[in-house]
Design an enzyme around this catalytic site. Structure first.
Site, mmCIF file in Angstrom:
data_model
loop_
_atom_site.group_PDB
_atom_site.id
_atom_site.type_symbol
_atom_site.label_atom_id
_atom_site.label_comp_id
_atom_site.label_asym_id
_atom_site.label_seq_id
_atom_site.Cartn_x
_atom_site.Cartn_y
_atom_site.Cartn_z
ATOM 1 N N TYR A 54 -18.586 -78.784 88.722
ATOM 2 C CA TYR A 54 -19.809 -79.528 89.046
ATOM 3 C C TYR A 54 -19.946 -80.737 88.124
ATOM 4 O O TYR A 54 -20.199 -81.859 88.590
ATOM 5 C CB TYR A 54 -21.011 -78.604 88.882
ATOM 6 N N LYS A 59 -19.896 -84.760 89.308
ATOM 7 C CA LYS A 59 -21.064 -85.619 89.105
ATOM 8 C C LYS A 59 -20.750 -86.759 88.147
ATOM 9 O O LYS A 59 -21.237 -87.891 88.325
ATOM 10 C CB LYS A 59 -22.244 -84.792 88.593
#
Length: 234
Positions: A142, A146
């Protein structure tokens, strides 16, 4: 009278659906791009998961072009994404691939759409995460995805990025959005620190109109405390 034209990439999710509704209420023509149709939008383009990333980009770019004809977009808002945990010893490859597909690939396709169909002075919004400003050892995939979105945002704001002149590209960096799914999985959390979907959608309405936009290339943190949200540049 139509206020303008926008695309919501991820228009069937919780945040995307709210954005479609509020931009429609503000008299914008709205196209939704997602895995499933959003019947509240003026038009929906569905992403086929059976296709490769390159095939998806080609199909979406072609579909939006055929729909717009000679019209241009005032804004493209990419709120597609998701969350997955995982460290180096648990599901690192699996979570990294999923997060790359959900966050980076969608942002790249939104950027290609902007290069072709955004009007001069329009806005492209991508979705990063405040957590990815630092190390994310419990959710490495994640965080990597990002962080890549953050880099993409800054790069697109630079000279020779391929975006139309005077356009604004920026990324929102939420902490936790107040969605039904988050409430289901975190029922004991302090909801006063979660950012309301209505706040984000209202922000996009302003930016689509050209109002109160941060500087191009900005990473804008959405920090909510006592049910009040503040925009803080990263």
């Amino acid at each position: 009278m139509v206020s303008g034209r926008v695309v919501i990439y991820g228009g069937r999710g919780a945040l995307g659906a709210k954005c479609v509704a509020q931009l429609k209420a503000a008299n914008f023509w709205v196209a939704s791009v997602d895995l499933a149709e959003n019947t509240d939008a003026d038009v929906s383009v569905t992403v086929k998961t059976s296709e490769s990333f390159i095939q998806q980009e080609s199909a979406i770019v072609s579909a939006i072009g055929n729909i717009l004809k000679d019209e241009k977009l005032d804004g493209i808002f990419c709120v597609a994404g998701g969350w997955a945990g995982g460290n180096s010893s648990k599901d690192l490859a699996k979570s990294s691939e999923l997060m790359w597909t959900q966050s980076v690939c969608s942002s790249v396709i939104a950027s290609t759409l902007a290069s072709k169909y955004l009007r001069e002075g329009g806005v492209l919004q991508l979705t990063g995460a405040k957590a990815a400003l630092e190390a994310t050892p419990g959710m490495i995939g994640y965080g990597m995805a990002k962080a890549a979105v953050h880099h993409l945002t800054k790069s697109l704001a630079g000279k020779d990025s391929g975006l139309p002149s005077n356009s604004t590209v920026l990324a929102i960096l939420p902490i936790t959005l107040d969605t039904p799914m988050n409430r289901k999985w975190m029922p004991n959390a302090d909801f006063s620190t979660w950012t309301p979907l209505e706040y984000v959608a209202d922000l996009f309405v302003k930016w689509a109109k050209g109002d109160d936009r941060p500087t191009s290339g900005s990473l804008v943190q959405l920090v909510t405390k006592d049910s009040k949200t503040t925009l803080i540049p990263a």
